[in-house]
Design a protein around this motif. Structure first.
Motif, PDB file in Angstrom:
ATOM      1  N   MET A   1     -17.773 -12.530  -5.381  1.00  0.00           N
ATOM      2  CA  MET A   1     -19.067 -11.877  -5.560  1.00  0.00           C
ATOM      3  C   MET A   1     -19.816 -11.852  -4.226  1.00  0.00           C
ATOM      4  O   MET A   1     -19.930 -12.871  -3.555  1.00  0.00           O
ATOM      5  CB  MET A   1     -19.881 -12.615  -6.631  1.00  0.00           C
ATOM      6  CG  MET A   1     -21.220 -11.987  -6.934  1.00  0.00           C
ATOM      7  SD  MET A   1     -22.064 -12.758  -8.349  1.00  0.00           S
ATOM      8  CE  MET A   1     -21.085 -12.094  -9.693  1.00  0.00           C
ATOM      9  N   LYS A   2     -20.317 -10.691  -3.867  1.00  0.00           N
ATOM     10  CA  LYS A   2     -21.018 -10.521  -2.599  1.00  0.00           C
ATOM     11  C   LYS A   2     -22.527 -10.665  -2.822  1.00  0.00           C
ATOM     12  O   LYS A   2     -23.145  -9.854  -3.525  1.00  0.00           O
ATOM     13  CB  LYS A   2     -20.689  -9.155  -1.993  1.00  0.00           C
ATOM     14  CG  LYS A   2     -21.254  -8.939  -0.591  1.00  0.00           C
ATOM     15  CD  LYS A   2     -20.822  -7.583  -0.049  1.00  0.00           C
ATOM     16  CE  LYS A   2     -21.385  -7.339   1.354  1.00  0.00           C
ATOM     17  NZ  LYS A   2     -21.001  -6.000   1.869  1.00  0.00           N
ATOM     18  N   PHE A   3     -23.112 -11.699  -2.207  1.00  0.00           N
ATOM     19  CA  PHE A   3     -24.522 -12.025  -2.412  1.00  0.00           C
ATOM     20  C   PHE A   3     -25.380 -11.554  -1.243  1.00  0.00           C
ATOM     21  O   PHE A   3     -24.964 -11.607  -0.089  1.00  0.00           O
ATOM     22  CB  PHE A   3     -24.704 -13.536  -2.540  1.00  0.00           C
ATOM     23  CG  PHE A   3     -24.301 -14.102  -3.873  1.00  0.00           C
ATOM     24  CD1 PHE A   3     -25.226 -14.206  -4.907  1.00  0.00           C
ATOM     25  CD2 PHE A   3     -23.003 -14.553  -4.089  1.00  0.00           C
ATOM     26  CE1 PHE A   3     -24.865 -14.747  -6.127  1.00  0.00           C
ATOM     27  CE2 PHE A   3     -22.634 -15.096  -5.311  1.00  0.00           C
ATOM     28  CZ  PHE A   3     -23.573 -15.190  -6.339  1.00  0.00           C
ATOM     29  N   LEU A   4     -26.602 -11.149  -1.574  1.00  0.00           N
ATOM     30  CA  LEU A   4     -27.656 -10.913  -0.597  1.00  0.00           C
ATOM     31  C   LEU A   4     -28.814 -11.842  -0.945  1.00  0.00           C
ATOM     32  O   LEU A   4     -29.300 -11.839  -2.077  1.00  0.00           O
ATOM     33  CB  LEU A   4     -28.140  -9.463  -0.647  1.00  0.00           C
ATOM     34  CG  LEU A   4     -29.396  -9.142   0.182  1.00  0.00           C
ATOM     35  CD1 LEU A   4     -29.109  -9.283   1.674  1.00  0.00           C
ATOM     36  CD2 LEU A   4     -29.924  -7.745  -0.147  1.00  0.00           C
TER      37      LEU A   4
ATOM     38  N   ASP B   1     -22.575  -3.120  -0.308  1.00  0.00           N
ATOM     39  CA  ASP B   1     -22.137  -3.145  -1.700  1.00  0.00           C
ATOM     40  C   ASP B   1     -22.349  -4.538  -2.279  1.00  0.00           C
ATOM     41  O   ASP B   1     -21.388  -5.266  -2.572  1.00  0.00           O
ATOM     42  CB  ASP B   1     -20.661  -2.733  -1.768  1.00  0.00           C
ATOM     43  CG  ASP B   1     -20.194  -2.530  -3.192  1.00  0.00           C
ATOM     44  OD1 ASP B   1     -21.050  -2.327  -4.065  1.00  0.00           O
ATOM     45  OD2 ASP B   1     -18.970  -2.586  -3.430  1.00  0.00           O
ATOM     46  N   PHE B   2     -23.609  -4.922  -2.458  1.00  0.00           N
ATOM     47  CA  PHE B   2     -23.911  -6.269  -2.939  1.00  0.00           C
ATOM     48  C   PHE B   2     -23.803  -6.336  -4.454  1.00  0.00           C
ATOM     49  O   PHE B   2     -24.279  -5.455  -5.170  1.00  0.00           O
ATOM     50  CB  PHE B   2     -25.312  -6.692  -2.490  1.00  0.00           C
ATOM     51  CG  PHE B   2     -25.450  -6.824  -0.998  1.00  0.00           C
ATOM     52  CD1 PHE B   2     -24.872  -7.894  -0.334  1.00  0.00           C
ATOM     53  CD2 PHE B   2     -26.137  -5.873  -0.261  1.00  0.00           C
ATOM     54  CE1 PHE B   2     -24.986  -8.019   1.044  1.00  0.00           C
ATOM     55  CE2 PHE B   2     -26.263  -5.991   1.111  1.00  0.00           C
ATOM     56  CZ  PHE B   2     -25.686  -7.072   1.766  1.00  0.00           C
ATOM     57  N   ASP B   3     -23.181  -7.400  -4.921  1.00  0.00           N
ATOM     58  CA  ASP B   3     -23.040  -7.611  -6.366  1.00  0.00           C
ATOM     59  C   ASP B   3     -24.238  -8.344  -6.951  1.00  0.00           C
ATOM     60  O   ASP B   3     -24.524  -8.224  -8.146  1.00  0.00           O
ATOM     61  CB  ASP B   3     -21.791  -8.445  -6.664  1.00  0.00           C
ATOM     62  CG  ASP B   3     -20.522  -7.789  -6.151  1.00  0.00           C
ATOM     63  OD1 ASP B   3     -20.233  -6.653  -6.579  1.00  0.00           O
ATOM     64  OD2 ASP B   3     -19.838  -8.411  -5.306  1.00  0.00           O
ATOM     65  N   ALA B   4     -24.925  -9.130  -6.126  1.00  0.00           N
ATOM     66  CA  ALA B   4     -26.003  -9.979  -6.630  1.00  0.00           C
ATOM     67  C   ALA B   4     -27.032 -10.250  -5.550  1.00  0.00           C
ATOM     68  O   ALA B   4     -26.729 -10.199  -4.352  1.00  0.00           O
ATOM     69  CB  ALA B   4     -25.432 -11.296  -7.155  1.00  0.00           C
ATOM     70  N   VAL B   5     -28.243 -10.554  -5.994  1.00  0.00           N
ATOM     71  CA  VAL B   5     -29.350 -10.860  -5.095  1.00  0.00           C
ATOM     72  C   VAL B   5     -29.954 -12.201  -5.498  1.00  0.00           C
ATOM     73  O   VAL B   5     -30.177 -12.460  -6.687  1.00  0.00           O
ATOM     74  CB  VAL B   5     -30.444  -9.770  -5.167  1.00  0.00           C
ATOM     75  CG1 VAL B   5     -31.655 -10.162  -4.324  1.00  0.00           C
ATOM     76  CG2 VAL B   5     -29.894  -8.429  -4.712  1.00  0.00           C
ATOM     77  N   VAL B   6     -30.227 -13.054  -4.515  1.00  0.00           N
ATOM     78  CA  VAL B   6     -30.912 -14.325  -4.763  1.00  0.00           C
ATOM     79  C   VAL B   6     -32.299 -14.232  -4.144  1.00  0.00           C
ATOM     80  O   VAL B   6     -32.451 -13.907  -2.966  1.00  0.00           O
ATOM     81  CB  VAL B   6     -30.134 -15.520  -4.176  1.00  0.00           C
ATOM     82  CG1 VAL B   6     -30.917 -16.818  -4.400  1.00  0.00           C
ATOM     83  CG2 VAL B   6     -28.755 -15.624  -4.822  1.00  0.00           C
TER      84      VAL B   6
ATOM     85  N   ALA C   1     -31.541 -15.710  -9.257  1.00  0.00           N
ATOM     86  CA  ALA C   1     -30.452 -14.850  -8.788  1.00  0.00           C
ATOM     87  C   ALA C   1     -30.254 -13.767  -9.843  1.00  0.00           C
ATOM     88  O   ALA C   1     -30.356 -14.038 -11.047  1.00  0.00           O
ATOM     89  CB  ALA C   1     -29.166 -15.650  -8.600  1.00  0.00           C
ATOM     90  N   TYR C   2     -29.990 -12.557  -9.398  1.00  0.00           N
ATOM     91  CA  TYR C   2     -29.834 -11.440 -10.324  1.00  0.00           C
ATOM     92  C   TYR C   2     -28.561 -10.664  -9.997  1.00  0.00           C
ATOM     93  O   TYR C   2     -28.255 -10.434  -8.816  1.00  0.00           O
ATOM     94  CB  TYR C   2     -30.990 -10.431 -10.210  1.00  0.00           C
ATOM     95  CG  TYR C   2     -32.347 -10.978  -9.880  1.00  0.00           C
ATOM     96  CD1 TYR C   2     -33.312 -11.203 -10.864  1.00  0.00           C
ATOM     97  CD2 TYR C   2     -32.704 -11.231  -8.544  1.00  0.00           C
ATOM     98  CE1 TYR C   2     -34.580 -11.668 -10.544  1.00  0.00           C
ATOM     99  CE2 TYR C   2     -33.975 -11.691  -8.226  1.00  0.00           C
ATOM    100  CZ  TYR C   2     -34.907 -11.912  -9.220  1.00  0.00           C
ATOM    101  OH  TYR C   2     -36.160 -12.363  -8.895  1.00  0.00           O
ATOM    102  N   LYS C   3     -27.831 -10.235 -11.020  1.00  0.00           N
ATOM    103  CA  LYS C   3     -26.815  -9.223 -10.787  1.00  0.00           C
ATOM    104  C   LYS C   3     -27.553  -7.975 -10.280  1.00  0.00           C
ATOM    105  O   LYS C   3     -28.672  -7.669 -10.733  1.00  0.00           O
ATOM    106  CB  LYS C   3     -26.068  -8.896 -12.087  1.00  0.00           C
ATOM    107  CG  LYS C   3     -25.290 -10.089 -12.690  1.00  0.00           C
ATOM    108  CD  LYS C   3     -23.962 -10.284 -12.011  1.00  0.00           C
ATOM    109  CE  LYS C   3     -23.210 -11.518 -12.561  1.00  0.00           C
ATOM    110  NZ  LYS C   3     -22.794 -11.398 -13.967  1.00  0.00           N
ATOM    111  N   ALA C   4     -26.954  -7.271  -9.352  1.00  0.00           N
ATOM    112  CA  ALA C   4     -27.656  -6.157  -8.700  1.00  0.00           C
ATOM    113  C   ALA C   4     -28.132  -5.108  -9.709  1.00  0.00           C
ATOM    114  O   ALA C   4     -29.281  -4.645  -9.642  1.00  0.00           O
ATOM    115  CB  ALA C   4     -26.743  -5.517  -7.655  1.00  0.00           C
ATOM    116  N   ASP C   5     -27.274  -4.746 -10.658  1.00  0.00           N
ATOM    117  CA  ASP C   5     -27.669  -3.741 -11.653  1.00  0.00           C
ATOM    118  C   ASP C   5     -28.807  -4.247 -12.536  1.00  0.00           C
ATOM    119  O   ASP C   5     -29.689  -3.473 -12.930  1.00  0.00           O
ATOM    120  CB  ASP C   5     -26.467  -3.354 -12.521  1.00  0.00           C
ATOM    121  CG  ASP C   5     -25.441  -2.534 -11.757  1.00  0.00           C
ATOM    122  OD1 ASP C   5     -25.790  -2.008 -10.675  1.00  0.00           O
ATOM    123  OD2 ASP C   5     -24.297  -2.411 -12.233  1.00  0.00           O
TER     124      ASP C   5
END
Length: 250
Positions: free
Chosen positions: A1-4, A88-93, A186-190
């Protein structure tokens, strides 16, 4: 999972104007937060609406993204930063910009929670101690959480939940494990894109807790546990305490 990781930071503050740029020890508060966050993330940025904060971040080698001054919350600012950062981030913290002592273990825990496929959002709780007083437990500025057997938030409240019937309030913490909410998300991007388009919900308005909007909309919130309290800086007096804490820990 790619995090931002996104660190929302505003200059305007009723209780402490210019707080992100206030000096703690030998550097601004926002630099402390950024450097600690960078220990757990390859991709991160400060999301701000103030040019002074942007300049400060770039001067110490960080990445800053200018965002709208009209956002209602850090969550909304994170959503704009996600789009502006591209990738292409999968999730954001969402890392609070006023917590210079954020622990790497806390960041790693909330990331791990979001690895659960069923989780839309993740956050942290800290157990109250059996020795905590009723005054500490009932403080409305310290939201409480009840959690399901599989680790998902059932409800958040400024009231004490659950209610213990037939037990004196002074003995509640000795008879029940209560959990304090720690505002690291933390959130899934969508999911992040979805929740920032939702109108405020009745539960959110009633308790002034935005996470209730997400629960009421059917989002799942995975909960991780930390034994460490977060130390936020809301006022100049908090900064004085942080300076003393820094001296003690060095």
């Amino acid at each position: 999972m790619k995090f931002l990781a996104v660190i929302p930071a505003r200059y305007a503050s009723t209780r402490f104007p210019g707080k992100p740029l206030a000096i703690l020890g030998d550097r601004p508060i926002i630099q402390w937060v950024y450097e600690r966050t960078a220990q757990s993330f390859d991709h991160l940025c400060v999301a701000t609406d103030d040019e002074r904060i942007r300049q400060c971040v770039e001067q110490f080698g960080g990445v800053a993204v200018m965002t709208s001054s009209n956002h209602r919350s850090g969550t909304d600012r994170c959503a704009e930063a996600l789009e502006k950062m591209g990738g292409d981030f999968d999730a954001v913290v969402n890392v609070q910009g006023d917590e210079p002592f954020i622990e790497q273990s806390q960041l790693e825990t909330v990331k791990a929670c979001l690895e659960d496929e069923a989780a839309n959002i993740a956050t942290l709780v800290q157990p109250f101690s059996p020795d905590d007083t009723w005054e500490t437990l009932s403080n409305p500025n310290s939201p409480k959480v009840v959690v399901s057997d599989d680790g998902y938030a059932l409800y958040f409240s400024r009231s004490v939940i659950p209610f213990l019937r037939g037990i004196e309030k002074e003995d509640w913490t000795k008879n029940q494990q209560f959990f304090k909410h720690i505002g690291l998300y933390a959130y899934k991007a969508d999911t992040l894109r979805k929740i920032t388009k939702l109108p405020q919900s009745p539960l959110e308005v009633a308790e002034s807790l935005e996470q209730l909007r997400w629960l009421q909309a059917g989002c799942t919130i995975k909960v991780g546990t930390t034994q460490k309290a977060t130390i936020g800086i809301d006022t100049p007096k908090d900064l004085e305490k942080a300076v003393e804490l820094l001296k003690t820990n060095r």
